[in-house]
Design a protein around this motif. Structure first.
Motif, PDB file in Angstrom:
ATOM      1  N   ASP A 104       8.442  29.496 -27.447  1.00  0.00           N
ATOM      2  CA  ASP A 104       8.528  30.718 -26.652  1.00  0.00           C
ATOM      3  C   ASP A 104       9.058  30.444 -25.252  1.00  0.00           C
ATOM      4  OD1 ASP A 104       6.390  29.368 -25.567  1.00  0.00           O
ATOM      5  OD2 ASP A 104       4.918  30.981 -25.864  1.00  0.00           O
ATOM      6  N   TYR A 105       9.860  29.412 -25.109  1.00  0.00           N
ATOM      7  CA  TYR A 105      10.464  29.086 -23.831  1.00  0.00           C
ATOM      8  C   TYR A 105      11.785  28.341 -24.057  1.00  0.00           C
ATOM      9  CZ  TYR A 105       8.488  24.429 -24.645  1.00  0.00           C
ATOM     10  OH  TYR A 105       8.158  23.202 -25.179  1.00  0.00           O
ATOM     11  N   ILE A 106      12.570  28.257 -22.994  1.00  0.00           N
ATOM     12  CA  ILE A 106      13.784  27.444 -22.973  1.00  0.00           C
ATOM     13  C   ILE A 106      13.540  26.286 -22.030  1.00  0.00           C
ATOM     14  CG2 ILE A 106      16.232  27.401 -22.300  1.00  0.00           C
ATOM     15  CD1 ILE A 106      16.325  30.396 -22.963  1.00  0.00           C
ATOM     16  N   ASP A 113       7.056  38.144 -23.035  1.00  0.00           N
ATOM     17  CA  ASP A 113       5.916  38.241 -23.946  1.00  0.00           C
ATOM     18  C   ASP A 113       6.326  38.931 -25.244  1.00  0.00           C
ATOM     19  OD1 ASP A 113       4.303  37.050 -22.078  1.00  0.00           O
ATOM     20  OD2 ASP A 113       3.466  38.936 -21.317  1.00  0.00           O
ATOM     21  N   GLY A 114       5.855  38.390 -26.349  1.00  0.00           N
ATOM     22  CA  GLY A 114       6.077  39.026 -27.642  1.00  0.00           C
ATOM     23  C   GLY A 114       7.273  38.522 -28.406  1.00  0.00           C
ATOM     24  N   VAL A 115       8.128  37.696 -27.787  1.00  0.00           N
ATOM     25  CA  VAL A 115       9.292  37.167 -28.506  1.00  0.00           C
ATOM     26  C   VAL A 115       9.320  35.650 -28.374  1.00  0.00           C
ATOM     27  CG1 VAL A 115      10.664  39.248 -28.213  1.00  0.00           C
ATOM     28  CG2 VAL A 115      10.857  37.404 -26.539  1.00  0.00           C
ATOM     29  N   VAL A 136      10.464  51.747 -38.150  1.00  0.00           N
ATOM     30  CA  VAL A 136       9.436  50.726 -38.394  1.00  0.00           C
ATOM     31  C   VAL A 136       9.415  49.679 -37.299  1.00  0.00           C
ATOM     32  CG1 VAL A 136       9.515  51.034 -40.884  1.00  0.00           C
ATOM     33  CG2 VAL A 136      11.000  49.341 -39.794  1.00  0.00           C
ATOM     34  N   ILE A 137      10.486  49.580 -36.526  1.00  0.00           N
ATOM     35  CA  ILE A 137      10.520  48.577 -35.464  1.00  0.00           C
ATOM     36  C   ILE A 137       9.883  49.188 -34.218  1.00  0.00           C
ATOM     37  CG2 ILE A 137      11.968  46.979 -34.147  1.00  0.00           C
ATOM     38  CD1 ILE A 137      14.062  47.222 -36.262  1.00  0.00           C
ATOM     39  N   LYS A 138       8.579  49.083 -34.147  1.00  0.00           N
ATOM     40  CA  LYS A 138       7.860  49.679 -33.025  1.00  0.00           C
ATOM     41  C   LYS A 138       7.399  48.636 -32.014  1.00  0.00           C
ATOM     42  CE  LYS A 138       6.285  53.674 -35.646  1.00  0.00           C
ATOM     43  NZ  LYS A 138       5.124  54.455 -36.106  1.00  0.00           N
ATOM     44  N   SER A 139       7.456  47.377 -32.416  1.00  0.00           N
ATOM     45  CA  SER A 139       7.070  46.318 -31.487  1.00  0.00           C
ATOM     46  C   SER A 139       7.792  45.048 -31.883  1.00  0.00           C
ATOM     47  CB  SER A 139       5.558  46.079 -31.520  1.00  0.00           C
ATOM     48  OG  SER A 139       5.173  45.466 -32.737  1.00  0.00           O
ATOM     49  N   SER A 198      13.468  36.601 -31.501  1.00  0.00           N
ATOM     50  CA  SER A 198      12.868  36.932 -32.787  1.00  0.00           C
ATOM     51  C   SER A 198      12.841  38.412 -33.128  1.00  0.00           C
ATOM     52  CB  SER A 198      11.430  36.392 -32.822  1.00  0.00           C
ATOM     53  OG  SER A 198      10.688  36.864 -31.705  1.00  0.00           O
ATOM     54  N   ASP A 199      13.026  39.315 -32.147  1.00  0.00           N
ATOM     55  CA  ASP A 199      12.987  40.739 -32.489  1.00  0.00           C
ATOM     56  C   ASP A 199      14.377  41.321 -32.714  1.00  0.00           C
ATOM     57  OD1 ASP A 199      14.025  40.944 -29.969  1.00  0.00           O
ATOM     58  OD2 ASP A 199      12.432  42.216 -29.149  1.00  0.00           O
TER      59      ASP A 199
END
Length: 358
Positions: A352-354, A60-62, A109-112, A81-82
């Motif tokens: 968001d998947y492979i 989740d989130g990437v 700044v990279i908190k999420s 992506s992060d």
């Protein structure tokens, strides 16, 4: 549209035909035969629909598994992506962080993960694109679009920056990457010396041709420019016999070949025209290449929907298309990686998947 070939006189030439007429008709017959041969060749291209492929969701989130690397029985590695490189350890272990850059932990700044979607943060978060292992050493090489050429050891951790420029010109948009398993040398692309990744559209709109094909010498630790002034070089892979590289150019929808050995060593020549805008290129198991397509070519009649949505092609060793991959509308691929047993792993910089096609 169906094309049919017709003959008259049951295939026989009229007795009154003049020599000139015979010549013209012979030429016409040759043209028809050439068209039929072309049609026959086109019909030999295999079509594989990827819409039924298995989906391996990312955490989740990437998103954005742009390129894939493999190690061990179940290990799948991909940049997301992060700014991290993740490892899939099988259904029991799931996803874990394998590698990260120096900014990932040190910049407040990279908190999420979601903050890295903001364009002003992407250059800080980093964006790992091409990833490949040196199978002898277990080291993973990473082409980070913003932070440079990097590598991390077999156990993972913080990636080491190896190079950020060549010939005094800084990298702006590192993209594709491959490793020569015999020498350990790394071949990679810098898609533009003017624009970073987040200005990807400007590269296309301004017909930027400042990209470079580069080599990192594993012994000397130096980077050399193999070819410069290239239009949007993207994916790169070494041929199975190690005589040449194949480089995908997103614009103008072509693949080129750079000769490393033999009488053509140093030459850069057209290898294939492609039916779409290519991303990464990988070797297949037959001496040819898989080329992922991020988008089909622009159509002259934009109102007419294409019959099928192409997301990849397989080229023979001679550059001739032998297979095509299709998908549902809205799906784009950035990499097609063939593994043992003819499994096709499908990466995408947007999803968001492979995907896995068996």
């Amino acid at each position: 549209m169906e094309v049919r070939a017709t003959t008259s006189h049951r295939g026989k030439l009229p007795r009154t035909m003049t020599t000139a007429t015979m010549g013209r008709n012979s030429a016409a017959v040759l043209v028809v035969l050439a068209c039929l041969v072309s049609l026959a060749s086109a019909q030999q291209v295999k079509t594989t629909d990827t819409r039924w492929s298995y989906r391996l969701p990312l955490p989740d989130g990437v998103s954005g598994a742009e390129s894939l690397a493999f190690a061990g029985k179940d290990g799948i590695y991909t940049g997301v992506s992060d700014g991290r490189v993740l490892r899939w350890g099988g259904s029991a272990a799931g996803w874990s962080t394998f590698a990260y850059n120096a900014n990932y932990r040190s910049v407040g700044v990279i908190k999420s993960s979601k903050s890295c979607y903001q364009v002003e943060k992407e250059s800080i978060c980093g964006r790992p694109l091409g990833v490949r292992f040196n199978r002898k050493t277990g080291e993973l090489y990473i082409a980070d679009a913003y932070l440079g050429l990097m590598k991390v050891g077999p156990e993972g951790g913080e990636a080491q920056v190896l190079a950020t420029e060549a010939d005094g010109v800084p990298f702006h948009f590192l993209n594709g990457l491959d490793v020569d398993q015999a020498t350990g040398d790394v071949y990679f692309t810098d898609s533009s010396t003017n624009y970073p990744r987040r200005f990807n559209t400007e590269i296309i709109m301004n017909a930027d041709a400042t990209g470079r094909l580069l080599k990192y010498d594993a012994r000397t630790k130096l980077v050399t420019v193999l070819e410069a002034d290239l239009p949007y070089p993207n994916g790169v892979t070494l041929s199975r016999d190690r005589t040449h590289l194949v480089v995908a150019h997103t614009v103008p929808c072509q693949a080129f070949r750079y000769w490393l050995k033999g009488p053509k060593a140093g030459q850069y020549e057209l290898f294939a025209d492609l039916p779409g805008y290519p991303d990464n290129v990988r070797r297949d198991g037959q001496g040819g290449f898989w080329v992922a397509l991020n988008q089909e070519k622009a159509r002259l009649n934009a109102t007419a929907a294409p019959v099928k949505h192409l997301v990849g092609v397989r080229l023979g060793a001679d550059g001739v298309e032998v297979e095509e991959l299709t998908a549902a509308r809205g799906v784009t691929l950035s990499e097609v990686a063939e593994q043992s047993g003819n499994k096709l792993w499908l990466g995408s910089v947007e999803l968001d998947y492979i995907g896995l096609l068996v």
